[in-house]
Design a protein around this motif. Structure first.
Motif, PDB file in Angstrom:
ATOM      1  N   GLY A   1       0.844  -1.195   0.017  1.00 27.47           N
ATOM      2  CA  GLY A   1      -0.022   0.077  -0.150  1.00 27.47           C
ATOM      3  C   GLY A   1       0.783   1.157  -0.014  1.00 27.47           C
ATOM      4  O   GLY A   1       0.576   2.166  -0.783  1.00 27.47           O
TER       5      GLY A   1
ATOM      6  N   SER B   1      -7.136  -6.030   2.944  1.00 28.92           N
ATOM      7  CA  SER B   1      -7.418  -4.775   2.546  1.00 28.92           C
ATOM      8  C   SER B   1      -7.218  -3.641   3.249  1.00 28.92           C
ATOM      9  O   SER B   1      -6.606  -2.414   2.990  1.00 28.92           O
TER      10      SER B   1
ATOM     11  N   LEU C   1      -4.741  -0.076   3.170  1.00 32.77           N
ATOM     12  CA  LEU C   1      -5.324   1.254   3.335  1.00 32.77           C
ATOM     13  C   LEU C   1      -4.424   1.767   4.475  1.00 32.77           C
ATOM     14  O   LEU C   1      -3.868   3.133   4.088  1.00 32.77           O
TER      15      LEU C   1
ATOM     16  N   HIS D   1      -8.413   4.051  -2.064  1.00 38.31           N
ATOM     17  CA  HIS D   1      -8.528   2.469  -1.795  1.00 38.31           C
ATOM     18  C   HIS D   1      -9.805   2.081  -2.207  1.00 38.31           C
ATOM     19  O   HIS D   1      -9.868   1.131  -2.938  1.00 38.31           O
TER      20      HIS D   1
END
Length: 476
Positions: A256, A417, A421, A446
């Motif tokens: 990320g 996920s 982020l 995102h």
């Protein structure tokens, strides 16, 4: 940018405007916009069957005047009055004069079932609690029709987005003057359908209660390297994540950060081999974080565990003088005193269960009152709170407008996920964005990255890989 104002602010603006206009002019503006939206949804107005669910007061008046306009265009319009003795007299007269009719109480359900379009004018923005039984029955009968809510769906709270009981589920909501916070925040947002804002001339103050960023707003906040930029000027983000049990959390957090614009990523933790195997450009260190080298922001917590090593790492990061994002396991290891003592920006990114533990509430309480919960987190800990979920809500202790993210998708409910982020938002902090901007831009990108993968199962690493593409589209 979409902005939302509280009921109190809207009411004050309406009173000020009505004092300057001929009597009834403001309601006619609203009714004209409502009728136009209904006509668009119907496609063909002439011969269409329209049922108005009319409560007492101005909300019902808006529905009646809009119904009169549709009747004049050839629609068959019937009004079902939930409070006949308190229905808007002027609206009733206009409907009858245009050829509309008032249905008897006995035929209400039948009229609604036959309708092509049902207009929900039961309760206005001042309503509290769920629908009463008589209204529930009529709303249930509307299951096969298009449903348009007047200002907001009846049964939802305009200020908070809470739904306490049965509420209308609209296909579209036509709201007047400004968005109301509840239209932008779940669970009420799920009831609103497509939103259409009708400008009725309200003059509103500069400080909204809620904001929802759009592409142009995000583009204006995205960091962009200059000719003189190097990796340090672009921002170095430190990532303290992962453990022997959860090395993937480290990999995803670094993913990320690297795909989210960081000039460089320093990784501290036991998953260095896994990180290097995926991202050889990562700078790794055995720790502690304070000895890892210069960073402009830290991300701490994903997959970290709760042992003594993890606790020392969190304490070390919180003692730094750069912005810090705390997620996942890190949220269980922080104290109110340590967070409030920090001088640099701090961002917490809990999901509803983690927020419940931090606030001493149930998960159900947090999910039903997302706006209030995010504000409570920010105020209690003196931080920027990003409350993840069906609507991601960003609140900060300074009291600035709460931001809600419009790009989320249920497909983001997948393992890892949140780690992506965290890394993405940490990179934005390292680039110099303030906590509220970094959190809201991170959530926006995102969500877009997930949406770009289509309505299908996705992976957290897939979301990370899609970030550069959506960054490019937004900035262009």
């Amino acid at each position: 940018m979409r902005t939302g104002y509280s009921v109190e602010t809207v009411r004050a603006a309406e009173r000020a405007l009505m004092a300057e206009l001929p009597e009834g002019a403001l309601m006619q503006r609203a009714a004209a916009g409502l009728a136009a939206a209904c006509a668009d949804l119907l496609g063909k107005v002439y011969g269409a069957r329209v049922a108005l669910l009319v409560g007492s007061g101005d909300n019902g008046g808006d529905a009646l005047y809009a119904g009169a306009r549709l009747a004049r265009r050839g629609a068959g319009v019937s009004a079902v009055l939930l409070a006949p003795d308190r229905a808007h007299a002027g609206g009733l007269a206009a409907l009858r004069a245009a050829g509309g009719r008032v249905a008897s109480a006995e035929e209400g359900d039948h009229v609604v079932r036959r309708a092509d379009l049902v207009v929900d004018g039961i309760v206005g923005i001042g309503g509290r609690g769920g629908l009463r039984p008589a209204a529930e029955s009529l709303v249930a009968a509307a299951a096969g029709a298009l449903v348009v809510a007047v200002d907001l769906p009846s049964g939802v709270d305009a200020d908070t987005g809470e739904v306490r009981g049965t509420a209308v589920r609209a296909d579209a909501t036509v709201t007047f003057g400004t968005y109301k916070p509840g239209l932008l925040i779940d669970p009420a947002r799920e009831h609103a359908g497509a939103l259409r804002l009708v400008d009725i001339g309200l003059r509103l103050p500069d400080g909204p209660d809620v904001e929802a960023l759009q592409h142009a707003d995000v583009a204006g906040l995205l960091p962009s390297p200059s000719a003189e930029s190097d990796k340090y000027r672009r921002g170095v983000v430190g990532v303290v994540a992962g453990s022997d049990r959860y090395p993937g959390a480290a990999v995803l957090s670094v993913a990320g950060a690297l795909h989210g614009g960081a000039g460089a990523v320093r990784y501290v933790g036991p998953a260095a081999d896994a990180v290097i195997a995926h991202f050889p450009e990562t700078l790794v260190s055995a720790g502690p974080p304070s000895k890892a080298g210069r960073v402009q922001a830290w991300v701490v917590g994903p997959g970290l565990g709760d042992d003594a090593r993890a606790r020392r790492a969190v304490d070390d990061v919180l003692a730094s003088d750069v912005p810090v994002l705390v997620d996942a396991d890190g949220l269980h290891l922080v104290s109110v005193d340590a967070l409030r003592a920090r001088s640099a920006a701090t961002v917490l990114t809990p999901h509803a269960g983690e927020a419940a533990a931090l606030l001493g509430r149930s998960r159900e309480d947090v999910e039903s009152a997302r706006l209030e919960s995010a504000r409570a987190l920010a105020e209690r800990f003196g931080v920027t709170a990003l409350l993840k979920g069906s609507t991601t809500v960003v609140a900060c202790a300074s009291g600035e407008a709460v931001r809600v993210n419009p790009t989320g998708t249920p497909w983001l409910a997948t393992a890892g996920s949140g780690d992506v982020l965290s890394g993405l938002t940490g990179s934005l902090l390292a680039a110099g964005l303030p906590g509220r901007d970094a959190a809201s831009v991170g959530a926006y990108l995102h969500g877009l990255a997930a949406r770009s993968l289509g309505s299908a199962p996705l992976t957290a690493m897939g979301v990370a890989g899609a970030l550069p593409g959506v960054w490019r589209r937004v900035s262009e």
